[in-house]
Every structure is written in C-alpha cells, then in structure tokens.
Design a protein around this motif. Structure first.
Motif, PDB file in Angstrom:
ATOM      1  N   VAL A   1       9.746  -1.052   6.149  1.00  0.00           N
ATOM      2  CA  VAL A   1       8.384  -1.148   6.674  1.00  0.00           C
ATOM      3  C   VAL A   1       7.728  -2.329   5.965  1.00  0.00           C
ATOM      4  O   VAL A   1       8.248  -2.804   4.949  1.00  0.00           O
ATOM      5  CB  VAL A   1       7.569   0.136   6.399  1.00  0.00           C
ATOM      6  N   VAL A   2       6.612  -2.824   6.521  1.00  0.00           N
ATOM      7  CA  VAL A   2       5.836  -3.827   5.781  1.00  0.00           C
ATOM      8  C   VAL A   2       5.402  -3.154   4.484  1.00  0.00           C
ATOM      9  O   VAL A   2       4.884  -2.036   4.500  1.00  0.00           O
ATOM     10  CB  VAL A   2       4.620  -4.298   6.607  1.00  0.00           C
ATOM     11  N   ASP A   3       5.650  -3.830   3.363  1.00  0.00           N
ATOM     12  CA  ASP A   3       5.518  -3.206   2.049  1.00  0.00           C
ATOM     13  C   ASP A   3       4.228  -2.407   1.868  1.00  0.00           C
ATOM     14  O   ASP A   3       3.143  -2.902   2.154  1.00  0.00           O
ATOM     15  CB  ASP A   3       5.617  -4.279   0.974  1.00  0.00           C
ATOM     16  N   VAL A   4       4.402  -1.204   1.368  1.00  0.00           N
ATOM     17  CA  VAL A   4       3.285  -0.271   1.171  1.00  0.00           C
ATOM     18  C   VAL A   4       3.218   0.155  -0.296  1.00  0.00           C
ATOM     19  O   VAL A   4       4.163  -0.067  -1.057  1.00  0.00           O
ATOM     20  CB  VAL A   4       3.470   1.006   2.032  1.00  0.00           C
ATOM     21  N   GLY A   5       2.120   0.770  -0.685  1.00  0.00           N
ATOM     22  CA  GLY A   5       2.041   1.420  -1.989  1.00  0.00           C
ATOM     23  C   GLY A   5       2.755   2.756  -1.911  1.00  0.00           C
ATOM     24  O   GLY A   5       2.709   3.426  -0.886  1.00  0.00           O
ATOM     25  N   TYR A   6       3.449   3.110  -2.986  1.00  0.00           N
ATOM     26  CA  TYR A   6       4.191   4.372  -3.005  1.00  0.00           C
ATOM     27  C   TYR A   6       3.435   5.427  -3.817  1.00  0.00           C
ATOM     28  O   TYR A   6       3.198   5.211  -5.014  1.00  0.00           O
ATOM     29  CB  TYR A   6       5.548   4.189  -3.695  1.00  0.00           C
ATOM     30  N   PRO A   7       3.098   6.579  -3.244  1.00  0.00           N
ATOM     31  CA  PRO A   7       2.540   7.662  -4.071  1.00  0.00           C
ATOM     32  C   PRO A   7       3.569   8.141  -5.105  1.00  0.00           C
ATOM     33  O   PRO A   7       4.771   8.121  -4.834  1.00  0.00           O
ATOM     34  CB  PRO A   7       2.257   8.780  -3.060  1.00  0.00           C
ATOM     35  N   ILE A   8       3.069   8.582  -6.264  1.00  0.00           N
ATOM     36  CA  ILE A   8       3.956   9.251  -7.216  1.00  0.00           C
ATOM     37  C   ILE A   8       4.420  10.546  -6.557  1.00  0.00           C
ATOM     38  O   ILE A   8       3.615  11.276  -5.982  1.00  0.00           O
ATOM     39  CB  ILE A   8       3.200   9.572  -8.537  1.00  0.00           C
ATOM     40  N   GLY A   9       5.720  10.795  -6.612  1.00  0.00           N
ATOM     41  CA  GLY A   9       6.260  11.986  -5.948  1.00  0.00           C
ATOM     42  C   GLY A   9       6.727  11.720  -4.531  1.00  0.00           C
ATOM     43  O   GLY A   9       7.286  12.601  -3.882  1.00  0.00           O
ATOM     44  N   SER A  10       6.502  10.483  -4.043  1.00  0.00           N
ATOM     45  CA  SER A  10       6.882  10.226  -2.652  1.00  0.00           C
ATOM     46  C   SER A  10       8.397  10.094  -2.534  1.00  0.00           C
ATOM     47  O   SER A  10       9.086   9.701  -3.471  1.00  0.00           O
ATOM     48  CB  SER A  10       6.181   8.989  -2.099  1.00  0.00           C
ATOM     49  N   ILE A  11       8.873  10.460  -1.353  1.00  0.00           N
ATOM     50  CA  ILE A  11      10.311  10.422  -1.070  1.00  0.00           C
ATOM     51  C   ILE A  11      10.548   9.235  -0.147  1.00  0.00           C
ATOM     52  O   ILE A  11       9.982   9.173   0.943  1.00  0.00           O
ATOM     53  CB  ILE A  11      10.759  11.726  -0.380  1.00  0.00           C
ATOM     54  N   GLN A  12      11.345   8.281  -0.607  1.00  0.00           N
ATOM     55  CA  GLN A  12      11.647   7.120   0.224  1.00  0.00           C
ATOM     56  C   GLN A  12      13.104   7.173   0.630  1.00  0.00           C
ATOM     57  O   GLN A  12      13.922   7.859   0.009  1.00  0.00           O
ATOM     58  CB  GLN A  12      11.336   5.828  -0.520  1.00  0.00           C
ATOM     59  N   LEU A  13      13.403   6.440   1.694  1.00  0.00           N
ATOM     60  CA  LEU A  13      14.742   6.540   2.270  1.00  0.00           C
ATOM     61  C   LEU A  13      15.397   5.177   2.428  1.00  0.00           C
ATOM     62  O   LEU A  13      15.536   4.670   3.542  1.00  0.00           O
ATOM     63  CB  LEU A  13      14.660   7.225   3.642  1.00  0.00           C
ATOM     64  N   PRO A  14      15.832   4.561   1.338  1.00  0.00           N
ATOM     65  CA  PRO A  14      16.601   3.326   1.481  1.00  0.00           C
ATOM     66  C   PRO A  14      17.860   3.619   2.284  1.00  0.00           C
ATOM     67  O   PRO A  14      18.204   2.907   3.204  1.00  0.00           O
ATOM     68  CB  PRO A  14      16.950   2.930   0.063  1.00  0.00           C
ATOM     69  N   GLN A  15      18.547   4.676   1.964  1.00  0.00           N
ATOM     70  CA  GLN A  15      19.587   5.311   2.761  1.00  0.00           C
ATOM     71  C   GLN A  15      19.478   6.783   2.430  1.00  0.00           C
ATOM     72  O   GLN A  15      18.888   7.554   3.153  1.00  0.00           O
ATOM     73  CB  GLN A  15      20.971   4.760   2.424  1.00  0.00           C
ATOM     74  N   GLN A  16      19.972   7.134   1.237  1.00  0.00           N
ATOM     75  CA  GLN A  16      19.784   8.486   0.738  1.00  0.00           C
ATOM     76  C   GLN A  16      18.425   8.542   0.031  1.00  0.00           C
ATOM     77  O   GLN A  16      17.916   7.528  -0.438  1.00  0.00           O
ATOM     78  CB  GLN A  16      20.922   8.827  -0.214  1.00  0.00           C
ATOM     79  N   PRO A  17      17.831   9.725  -0.055  1.00  0.00           N
ATOM     80  CA  PRO A  17      16.458   9.804  -0.573  1.00  0.00           C
ATOM     81  C   PRO A  17      16.339   9.480  -2.070  1.00  0.00           C
ATOM     82  O   PRO A  17      17.240   9.764  -2.854  1.00  0.00           O
ATOM     83  CB  PRO A  17      16.070  11.277  -0.350  1.00  0.00           C
ATOM     84  N   ILE A  18      15.215   8.881  -2.402  1.00  0.00           N
ATOM     85  CA  ILE A  18      14.825   8.721  -3.807  1.00  0.00           C
ATOM     86  C   ILE A  18      13.420   9.308  -3.927  1.00  0.00           C
ATOM     87  O   ILE A  18      12.539   8.962  -3.137  1.00  0.00           O
ATOM     88  CB  ILE A  18      14.780   7.238  -4.225  1.00  0.00           C
ATOM     89  N   VAL A  19      13.235  10.213  -4.901  1.00  0.00           N
ATOM     90  CA  VAL A  19      11.891  10.716  -5.174  1.00  0.00           C
ATOM     91  C   VAL A  19      11.345   9.912  -6.342  1.00  0.00           C
ATOM     92  O   VAL A  19      11.969   9.846  -7.401  1.00  0.00           O
ATOM     93  CB  VAL A  19      11.895  12.206  -5.560  1.00  0.00           C
ATOM     94  N   LEU A  20      10.198   9.303  -6.148  1.00  0.00           N
ATOM     95  CA  LEU A  20       9.635   8.462  -7.204  1.00  0.00           C
ATOM     96  C   LEU A  20       8.931   9.312  -8.251  1.00  0.00           C
ATOM     97  O   LEU A  20       8.147  10.196  -7.916  1.00  0.00           O
ATOM     98  CB  LEU A  20       8.676   7.443  -6.601  1.00  0.00           C
ATOM     99  N   MET A  21       9.235   9.034  -9.513  1.00  0.00           N
ATOM    100  CA  MET A  21       8.666   9.807 -10.611  1.00  0.00           C
ATOM    101  C   MET A  21       7.640   8.958 -11.367  1.00  0.00           C
ATOM    102  O   MET A  21       7.162   7.965 -10.850  1.00  0.00           O
ATOM    103  CB  MET A  21       9.796  10.317 -11.506  1.00  0.00           C
ATOM    104  N   ARG A  22       7.334   9.315 -12.611  1.00  0.00           N
ATOM    105  CA  ARG A  22       6.131   8.766 -13.245  1.00  0.00           C
ATOM    106  C   ARG A  22       6.253   7.327 -13.753  1.00  0.00           C
ATOM    107  O   ARG A  22       5.249   6.701 -14.062  1.00  0.00           O
ATOM    108  CB  ARG A  22       5.662   9.696 -14.358  1.00  0.00           C
ATOM    109  N   ASP A  23       7.485   6.788 -13.853  1.00  0.00           N
ATOM    110  CA  ASP A  23       7.646   5.364 -14.187  1.00  0.00           C
ATOM    111  C   ASP A  23       8.072   4.585 -12.942  1.00  0.00           C
ATOM    112  O   ASP A  23       8.772   3.574 -13.028  1.00  0.00           O
ATOM    113  CB  ASP A  23       8.717   5.168 -15.283  1.00  0.00           C
ATOM    114  N   ALA A  24       7.641   5.045 -11.778  1.00  0.00           N
ATOM    115  CA  ALA A  24       8.135   4.520 -10.508  1.00  0.00           C
ATOM    116  C   ALA A  24       7.780   3.063 -10.279  1.00  0.00           C
ATOM    117  O   ALA A  24       6.862   2.532 -10.893  1.00  0.00           O
ATOM    118  CB  ALA A  24       7.546   5.349  -9.374  1.00  0.00           C
ATOM    119  N   VAL A  25       8.507   2.450  -9.333  1.00  0.00           N
ATOM    120  CA  VAL A  25       8.019   1.201  -8.748  1.00  0.00           C
ATOM    121  C   VAL A  25       6.803   1.574  -7.905  1.00  0.00           C
ATOM    122  O   VAL A  25       6.785   2.608  -7.258  1.00  0.00           O
ATOM    123  CB  VAL A  25       9.107   0.494  -7.915  1.00  0.00           C
ATOM    124  N   THR A  26       5.775   0.727  -7.920  1.00  0.00           N
ATOM    125  CA  THR A  26       4.496   1.129  -7.335  1.00  0.00           C
ATOM    126  C   THR A  26       4.402   0.848  -5.839  1.00  0.00           C
ATOM    127  O   THR A  26       3.514   1.363  -5.178  1.00  0.00           O
ATOM    128  CB  THR A  26       3.331   0.413  -8.027  1.00  0.00           C
TER     129      THR A  26
END
Lengths: 301, 322
Positions: free
Chosen positions: B241-266
């Motif tokens: 997607v056009v780059d967005v801000g990621y909420p802490i705890g958000s689940i992204q899908l590069p392929q398999q899911p990644i849940v972003l934690m407290r030192d996440a990429v923003t």
C-alpha cells in the motif's frame, strides 16, 4: 516534460479505522498525490495545535495519518468525532507553511551501495543490470546517467518520516506523468549501508542506519539524517533532521567532495545548507517547474 | 548499585515507554508486558513509571552491592538468592553482597525485576526505556552485559515495610492458558479476500524464532489479497500500500503475518489488517517461540471492556498491598 502543471486530485471520503482501542488510522486516499499528502500534513498540524487531552502521537503519512491516544482519557469514538470535526475545518486551499529547502549532496554509483546491490542480485528483478540501469530501462530512459539526471532534475518533498528514526520518504515535485516509479526488490536485502539513497514505489529515501531494506540503491550521501548523540549543530533540537514538508534537493557530487563533507561530519562541524521559504501549494500546483526553480535557487546564492 | 554478572539472553531497562516521537520514526519502547511491569513495581511500592529490568527467556545474574528489596513478576522464572529460592510475585530482601541467580522461564517469555527505588538510568526523551536500534535509553542504549553497573534510585519507600508483599494469585495472568489474543480487524483489511479475512481469525498461528521486541513473525496458511491494479505509489506487490503509519500491535502481511511490538518500525508499505488490543499485547509478549496463538476478533467496545478488566486487576493488586 509532458505537463506544465500538476492536476489536482479529488480525494475520496476519508476512511476512519480503529487500530485496536488506542489508535485511529485515517486513509485519505489509496493512491499517492500531493493533494492527499498536503491534506494529511494540514490536518495533523491542526490536531497538534488543538492540543487534545489524551492524544499521545500524531503521525502524518504519505496519503494518510494516524493518531494514538489514551482511551482512558478520550474514548475511541470521541476521538474519531474530533478528527472529523478538524478535517471539516481544514482547507488546504488556504494552507501554506514555512518549509526548509535542503541541499543533499549525493555520490551516485558509489562503491558501497554498488557492492551491496551486487551482493543481492539474486533478490532483484534484473540480476544482470545495476539498480540504476534497471530503473532507467523500466522508466523509458536511455541509461543510468539519464535516470540520475531526471532524479535530480526536480526536488523531492519529504512526505513522511518513519520506519526507523529519521528516514524520510520523499516524493518528487513533478506532475504525475513525469514521476519515476520502480518496484522494490523482490525479496528485501538483509543489508543496506547507512546513508544510502534509495527509491521504491514513487518514493526516494535516505537510510539513516545500516540495516535491511528493499529499495533500489543509487548512491550514498555523506551527510546524516539521524544523530542520536546530537553532536552535529543541526541536531541540537532533535535527533533526526528531516521533517515532513521539507524540500530535499539532491545534488550529484564527486568522490572528493564526498570525502571532504564526510570529514566535516565526522569532526562534528558539518552544517546543512538550507533556506527557508513559505510554501504555497496553489502556486506549486499551477507551475511546478518554475516554482521549484524559484525555491531551490535561494540555496545556492 | 547492582553489578551484572551475566546479562542473560536479552535483558533491558524498560518503563512505560517514550511518547510523542512516533512521527519521527521512534517507537515507544517500554515493557513488552506492561501488566507484569506494573505488578512488579506495585509489589515493591514503586510508582508504575519506575524502570524495571525486562529479562527475556533466560534471566540475568546480578550481584547487589547495597541492600535492596526486589520482586519478580511476569513469566515464571526460577531464581535464587545465595542459593535460597525466590518466589515469584513477592517482594524479597537482598542484602549487600548477595547474588541473585536466575534460570530459564518455565512458562511465559518475559520476567520483570523491580527494585525499591527503580533502576536509575538517565531519561532520554522522557523515558528510561531502552531502544537498541539507535542505541538510546536504558543502560547505554543496549542489552545488559557482564560487568555492567546499574544504580538504584531513591523514592522514599520504606524497604522494610514492603518485604513480604504478595500479589493475590487470582488477579495474575496464567501464561500457560493463553490460546488467543483479541484483535480489532480493520486498517487496510479491504486488501484481503473475504475468505482470507475470516481465516485470519480462525486458524492457529505459530510463533517463529523471529519474535522479539520489534515484532512477532508468525507462520500459518497463506492469505490471499483481492486482485487490483495497484494505486499510484504503492509498489507492485499485492501486499503493498502507499506507505502508512503502523499502530503498535498491528498485524501486517508482507507474506506471513508480523505483529508489531513496542520497538516496531513506525510505518511502511505493507497492508495492515488488524490490531491486537492494548490489553492483549501484554499477553502476546508472553507467548513463546513455537507456541501457537489465535486471533479473536472483537469490537472496540469489547477492547475497552478488556482494558477496564485489566485495570481492575491492577487496582485490586495495589489495594491488596496497602
């Protein structure tokens, strides 16, 4: 140059979405445009000025924005109501902002990013070409030099800062038909040199620190965008340099200048060449090429 | 002063987090399991803001160069002071010269050590939390290593009075019983086919070894995106997607899911499709590599109720200690 002006983009109804119980994500458009980005900057600046109780983070992004809040202080639905109110009161037609024009020297086809991109050819769409040669070809340009010329032919506006501290996403200030566009690597690299200048989608970036990355690699700047120690003069207020709305003017340099600037940076004395202008979206939309020349000229007076 | 004899696998100084810097790409950091961090502080009479040590899987070995009172909370971690067992969730005395030794956690992934007065490190941008990527906060911006020295703060709490404080068991979390974490589906979930959106919350996701303070990489079935012509600037992959801000705890899908934690990429250009609710980010932080987790879709109102319930537990623990 095929178009003299930048067509205005009519934005759809914004989508307000909850990120759990403590974030609201607002998508202004699925596609990138200056209209969507300026709207995001204008609204987030307004949110910031209202100083709303409970709001902990205000993050403009390329064509969206996000707010984080403490749900014990402001309920999620009340947060969305406030954001809708603010959006209704924000008009980018009347909007202008004080922005910095910034000189960014770049050593294109430098030895460090070259070594990296050669190392990761197996993750690239075109293993037999360099990233620049590939990017030139798919954008219908003759060769790497022609691509660099286009890349530096107009300034790039910082439309978002993030991923890691200090990384600017920049959108070239030209009409849509003149925008360069490239895919990211098929598989991200596990390594990218710090200060590498890359490009992916329609965005140029400067990697603040060494690390993973998937953007096409073109060159390296001797200057820093992140200074966690805050030793350089431009980092006294903040550990990062770029701000959304900054206008970066990439300027090709040779190895001698690269080394000379690098020496100054390492000695802690380097100061960015910047100028301050009032940025007026309307004037920019009407005659981008002239406007870009006008605002970047002041840098090199 | 506390001398680090063995830093363990990954031990950092953390507090409630660093705020107001997300827009420059700086994540909040702070304790991955804030609930346990708060419990540890409550046990020793500290305010929730006091810095604790977050020990991951294998804990640290510490030598106390002054008298102190400490408490362990979170994942069950066998520990001894000069050979005597240290109970979890209880404030205990450590005398000058004594050594605290810890072993691998038996359930859960992260154990918090609080000390009366808090771990005393300088605040960076309003927080004592460690953010290792750029090397700021905590102890020299990094995980603890053998030979490090940590100062203990002073907050006026009467050490003798808090010794023996025990948290009521009924208010604590049982990490062995965590099967699911609650999520609010949304953000860019329109990118998923209806079938895949349902699958996201129906299947078991396995936590891979790449699960740390930045994010939890999960493994499970393939999810499918809706086919479309990619919008301008998004990039060519259907997950872009056009780059967005990621909420802490958000689940992204590069392929398999990644849940972003407290030192996440923003922020970035991967579609995010749901967000783990604030309360359950604490639980996810206690799920270990190779364990599985399910996502349980809830409404924002249900997420708020969960938050209130967790707060009620914390209040009850504080009340019980007064």
């Amino acid at each position: 140059m095929t178009e003299a002006r930048i067509e205005r983009t009519e934005l759809p109804e914004p989508r307000y979405e909850f990120g759990g119980d403590d974030h609201v994500f607002v998508e202004l458009d699925e596609a990138m445009s200056f209209d969507a980005n300026f709207q995001a900057m204008a609204i987030t600046q307004q949110i910031s000025e209202r100083d709303i109780d409970g709001v902990t983070e205000i993050c403009p992004a390329n064509a969206s924005y996000m707010v984080r809040f403490d749900p014990d202080v402001i309920r999620p639905d009340a947060m969305v109501d406030r954001l809708r109110e603010i959006a209704a009161e924000t008009d980018i037609e009347e909007y202008s902002w004080e922005t910095r024009i910034v000189d960014v020297p770049v050593l294109f086809q430098d030895p460090w990013t070259h070594e990296t991109l050669m190392e990761f050819r197996d993750r690239h769409q075109d293993p037999d070409a360099t990233d620049l040669e590939y990017s030139a070809r798919i954008n219908g340009l003759e060769d790497a030099e022609a691509f660099i010329e286009t890349f530096v032919g107009a300034p790039h506006m910082v439309t978002m800062v993030g991923f890691v501290p200090g990384l600017p996403w920049c959108f070239q200030m030209v009409p849509r038909s003149d925008q360069l566009e490239v895919p990211k690597y098929e598989q991200p690299r596990t390594n990218t040199p710090g200060r590498a200048v890359g490009f992916g989608g329609a965005f140029s970036v400067i990697y603040p620190v060494q690390g993973a990355g998937g953007y096409q690699l073109y060159g390296r700047t001797p200057i820093e965008v992140l200074d966690a120690e805050q030793t350089l003069p431009d980092f006294q207020e903040s550990i990062v340099f770029p701000n959304p709305g900054d206008v970066l003017n990439y300027r090709p340099i040779d190895r001698d200048e690269y080394d000379a600037v690098r020496e100054e940076v390492e000695a802690g004395t380097y100061e960015y060449t910047t100028a301050s202008v009032e940025f007026t979206p309307d004037e920019f939309f009407e005659a981008p090429h002239e406007y870009n020349e006008e605002i970047t000229e002041v840098l090199y007076e | 002063m506390i001398r680090v004899l063995d830093g363990g696998i990954s031990t950092t100084v953390q507090d409630l987090g660093r705020f107001g810097q997300y827009h420059i790409g700086m994540p909040p950091s702070g304790a991955m399991d804030l609930f346990s961090h708060r419990v540890a502080n409550a046990l020793v009479g500290n305010s929730p803001e006091a810095a604790t040590l977050e020990m991951t899987y294998g804990g640290a070995d510490l030598r106390f160069e002054e008298d102190a009172v400490v408490a362990l909370a979170g994942a069950d971690m066998p520990a001894r002071i000069d050979g005597d067992d240290v109970p979890m969730h209880e404030a205990v005395r450590v005398e000058r010269g004594q050594e605290l030794e810890t072993e691998f956690t038996t359930t859960g992934a992260r154990t918090y050590l609080a000390v009366v007065g808090g771990i005393d490190v300088p605040e960076v941008m309003g927080s004592k939390s460690t953010y290792t990527l750029v090397g700021i906060g905590g102890h020299e911006g990094r995980t603890l290593a053998d030979g490090d020295e940590l100062a203990i703060g002073e907050n006026g709490v009467d050490r003798e009075a808090v010794i023996g404080n025990r948290a009521p068991e009924s208010r604590l979390r049982d990490f062995e019983a965590i099967d699911d974490v609650r999520v609010v589906v949304g953000l860019c979930d329109y990118r998923l086919t209806d079938e895949s959106r349902e699958r996201l919350c129906e299947v078991d996701w396995k936590v891979t070894p790449e699960a740390d303070r930045v994010g939890y990489r999960l493994e499970g079935p393939e999810l499918d995106f809706v086919e479309r012509e990619q919008p301008f600037g998004a990039g060519t992959d259907p997950s872009n997607v056009v780059d967005v801000g990621y909420p802490i705890g958000s689940i992204q899908l590069p392929q398999q899911p990644i849940v972003l934690m407290r030192d996440a990429v923003t922020g970035g250009g991967y579609a995010t499709v749901a967000t783990v609710i604030s309360t359950d980010r604490d639980l996810l932080a206690q799920i270990r590599t190779h364990e599985t987790v399910r996502f349980d879709a809830v409404t924002v109102d249900e997420a708020l109720e969960a938050r209130e319930a967790a707060q009620a537990d914390l209040d009850a623990i504080r009340d019980a200690l007064e």
